[in-house]
Design an enzyme around this catalytic site. Sequence first.
Site, PDB file in Angstrom:
ATOM      1  N   HIS A 116       0.965  -1.060   0.011  1.00  0.00           N
ATOM      2  CA  HIS A 116       0.214  -0.046  -0.225  1.00  0.00           C
ATOM      3  C   HIS A 116       0.841   1.369  -0.064  1.00  0.00           C
ATOM      4  O   HIS A 116       1.227   1.638   0.354  1.00  0.00           O
ATOM      5  CB  HIS A 116      -1.054   0.231   1.771  1.00  0.00           C
ATOM      6  CG  HIS A 116      -1.996   1.194   1.341  1.00  0.00           C
ATOM      7  ND1 HIS A 116      -2.167   2.139   0.118  1.00  0.00           N
ATOM      8  CD2 HIS A 116      -2.411   1.319   2.596  1.00  0.00           C
ATOM      9  CE1 HIS A 116      -2.939   2.677   1.374  1.00  0.00           C
ATOM     10  NE2 HIS A 116      -2.837   2.865   2.311  1.00  0.00           N
ATOM     11  N   CYS A 119     -10.050   3.050   2.744  1.00  0.00           N
ATOM     12  CA  CYS A 119     -10.650   4.120   3.689  1.00  0.00           C
ATOM     13  C   CYS A 119      -9.271   5.128   3.605  1.00  0.00           C
ATOM     14  O   CYS A 119      -8.312   5.174   3.220  1.00  0.00           O
ATOM     15  CB  CYS A 119     -10.366   4.331   5.329  1.00  0.00           C
ATOM     16  SG  CYS A 119      -9.270   2.773   5.574  1.00  0.00           S
TER      17      CYS A 119
END
Length: 409
Positions: A365, A395
């Site tokens: 990520h 998110c």
Amino acid sequence: MSKQIQDAYVVAASRTPIGKAPKGTFRNVRPDDLLVHAIRSALAQVPGLDPAVIEDVIAGCAMPEAEQGLNVARVAALLAGLPNSVGGVTVNRFCASGLTAVAMAADRIRVGESDVMIAAGCESMSMVPMMGNRPSMNPRVFERDENLGIAFGMGLTAERVAKQWNVSREAQDAFALESHRRAIAAQQAGEFADEICPVEVVEKFPDLATREIEVRTRTVSLDEGPRADSSAEGLARLRPAFAAPKDPTGKATGMGSVTAGNSSQTSDGAGALILVSERMLKQFGLTPLARFVSFAVRGVPPEIMGIGPKEAIPAALKAAGLKQDDLDWIELNEAFAAQSLAVIQDLGLDTARVNPMGGAIALGHPLGATGAIRSATVVHALRRRQLKYGMVTMCVGTGMGAAGIFERM
């Protein structure tokens, strides 16, 4: 005089492999160079497109400073060889920076202000740490209890989500293991080949004996994070990495459950997409990969930021005029297994359609790059498997969720 809304089409989508931070394959590769490579690779997918018609490069970056500062979008545009006439702007919505860049580029086309845009994202968590080189939180955050969540570390917010949504350690570890299994299977099947642009890494080593510099070159063509040796037993042995959640009196409520094994990997990488209007499709004879359908962002309490997609997904679906069952592919960024499972649980998402090729726990990520990277994944997966609608959602730090929908053409 109002302009008619028009469609924005993705005609190219490319990304670098994702390297592990801080000691992985791209530890010495600048993030702006990774972005340059992604942009050039996207351009190579549409050789008939005249670069002179590109109007702007919008690039997401979660920590836009140091090696990825100085308006990295404009710097990368010039280093990629684009004409001086092409602009560049860097945007920051933390983990949704890359997806926000795609949405902003699409909007410029949809309202008729542009015909050709590049949307991208880059991040080196090896070179620029999670909070940046010199974090400085506003002291007012700590003056009122309702603002304290702004300062919470991401792991602590995941612990709160795990507790509030009753997500067990066992469920988190099982989710993490499946992420690695799917990612390894996808790599072995060559399913990332369409989206990944291999990167040649050149390293120099001094030989003190000969007083010469040894040059070593290697080509990186796969994400570095997926582990074939990941096991339930190995994940279970990992200690909780963050503080245990506390009750209103400040007392710890048992052991934490969020570990390095069921959290996303810190990473380095970049991605880029080219979006055009229908007029450009016809003018240059381009074949669209997908249509950008809708985008939505919604806020949630910062202390449970991981639940953000729960609010953003329905909003994006409503804007698109679609139902959840219409989605064939969902790239739900796995910031943490706890928050991913909470979102899946609350919305009743079909787990077979969520991250079919693994997610951030296995793949990595790279913060501001993730939205662009996962958009490339969706666009190529829909085309390869002949599916219709795909979504990218995540998110976002300080309490947000974002979601974007694509339609295969």
